[in-house]
Design a protein around this motif. Structure first.
Motif, PDB file in Angstrom:
ATOM      1  N   ILE A  26      45.922  25.625 -63.410  1.00  0.00           N
ATOM      2  CA  ILE A  26      46.410  24.880 -64.319  1.00  0.00           C
ATOM      3  C   ILE A  26      45.309  23.693 -64.651  1.00  0.00           C
ATOM      4  O   ILE A  26      46.135  22.184 -65.159  1.00  0.00           O
ATOM      5  N   ASP A  27      44.675  23.723 -63.176  1.00  0.00           N
ATOM      6  CA  ASP A  27      43.655  22.676 -63.728  1.00  0.00           C
ATOM      7  C   ASP A  27      42.525  22.634 -64.603  1.00  0.00           C
ATOM      8  O   ASP A  27      42.415  21.605 -65.189  1.00  0.00           O
ATOM      9  N   ALA A  62      58.271  20.742 -65.666  1.00  0.00           N
ATOM     10  CA  ALA A  62      58.244  21.095 -64.469  1.00  0.00           C
ATOM     11  C   ALA A  62      58.793  20.380 -62.970  1.00  0.00           C
ATOM     12  O   ALA A  62      59.743  20.466 -62.277  1.00  0.00           O
ATOM     13  N   ALA A  63      58.449  19.240 -63.861  1.00  0.00           N
ATOM     14  CA  ALA A  63      59.364  17.887 -63.508  1.00  0.00           C
ATOM     15  C   ALA A  63      61.037  18.593 -63.280  1.00  0.00           C
ATOM     16  O   ALA A  63      61.516  17.904 -61.569  1.00  0.00           O
ATOM     17  N   ARG A  96      52.552  24.978 -64.000  1.00  0.00           N
ATOM     18  CA  ARG A  96      52.710  23.415 -62.963  1.00  0.00           C
ATOM     19  C   ARG A  96      53.397  23.177 -61.512  1.00  0.00           C
ATOM     20  O   ARG A  96      52.991  22.167 -60.776  1.00  0.00           O
ATOM     21  N   ALA A  97      54.847  24.002 -61.778  1.00  0.00           N
ATOM     22  CA  ALA A  97      55.648  22.983 -60.536  1.00  0.00           C
ATOM     23  C   ALA A  97      55.416  24.209 -59.657  1.00  0.00           C
ATOM     24  O   ALA A  97      56.001  24.536 -58.481  1.00  0.00           O
ATOM     25  N   LEU A 198      56.447  14.730 -61.939  1.00  0.00           N
ATOM     26  CA  LEU A 198      55.763  16.143 -61.287  1.00  0.00           C
ATOM     27  C   LEU A 198      54.862  15.722 -60.118  1.00  0.00           C
ATOM     28  O   LEU A 198      54.046  15.087 -60.043  1.00  0.00           O
ATOM     29  N   GLN A 199      55.461  16.466 -58.967  1.00  0.00           N
ATOM     30  CA  GLN A 199      54.303  16.213 -58.170  1.00  0.00           C
ATOM     31  C   GLN A 199      53.875  17.447 -58.115  1.00  0.00           C
ATOM     32  O   GLN A 199      53.822  18.639 -58.407  1.00  0.00           O
ATOM     33  N   ALA A 200      52.441  17.521 -57.907  1.00  0.00           N
ATOM     34  CA  ALA A 200      51.712  17.981 -58.102  1.00  0.00           C
ATOM     35  C   ALA A 200      51.277  19.374 -56.542  1.00  0.00           C
ATOM     36  O   ALA A 200      52.021  19.184 -55.447  1.00  0.00           O
TER      37      ALA A 200
END
Length: 205
Positions: A26-27, A62-63, A96-97, A198-200
């Motif tokens: 994801i990075d 994702a969010a 990402r989630a 979005l929560q990382a």
């Protein structure tokens, strides 16, 4: 071994990358989207998404998974789609989630699908409408908390989306009828997720 594919690389494309430069897939994805924001990332049926659009859509997806569906790191999500623009949005959105992606063959029968869903423990499935009848049939055999349905033209411009979805459903009759209680529309996911944060998620461990 001779790497014959390198002769097809465009100028500036490295033959190798150093994986130590990135904390996770994801990075790498997010850095790439930032670096090439205005360049086309994907194309399907003459329509394309830029890296910026892919970043924004997958972030929204994702969010929504985090806030509205309350999915947590390590939950399984099945994706039952062919190679359409919605697939990478759902894929990278799920990653990402912090979710684990379960790829599903769109041509599976209801028995094959129900077996994979049971075996994987998937709580959610994202499916192209053309194959939603199979999901509806499988729901009689396995419990799934959330079903997200998308139509072929959903990521095209408004006019093209309307035309493609109409032709696919009503002219070519490529979408068998189905009934799925409380289904969620992919476009609604993107729209509603755009207003959510979005929560990382740390997926390095």
């Amino acid at each position: 071994m001779e790497k014959i594919w390198l002769k097809n690389y465009q100028d500036g494309v490295p033959a190798e990358i150093n994986p130590d430069n990135y904390r996770s897939l994801i990075d790498f994805f997010e850095q790439t989207c930032e670096k090439f924001a205005d360049f086309p990332a994907l194309e399907n049926m003459g329509s394309s998404l830029t890296y910026k659009e892919l970043d924004e859509s997958s972030r929204s997806f994702a969010a929504y998974l985090q806030h509205d569906l309350l999915l947590k790191k390590g939950d399984r999500i099945a994706i039952m789609m062919p190679n359409v623009l919605q697939y990478p949005i759902a894929l990278f959105g799920a990653l990402r989630a912090g979710l684990i992606v379960v790829n599903v063959n769109p041509l599976y029968t209801k028995d094959e699908l129900s077996h994979q869903l049971k075996d994987s423990g998937a709580k959610t499935i994202v499916v192209l409408a053309n194959f939603a009848r199979t999901v509806a049939q499988a729901l009689k055999l396995v419990k799934i908390d959330h079903v997200i349905v998308t139509e072929l033209g959903d990521m095209f411009s408004w006019l093209k989306k309307t035309l493609v979805n109409f032709v696919v459903r009503y002219i070519k009759r490529m979408v068998p009828s189905y009934q799925i209680p409380n289904l969620i529309h992919f476009k609604d996911v993107i729209t509603m997720g755009a207003d959510l944060e979005l929560q990382a998620v740390d997926i390095s461990s």
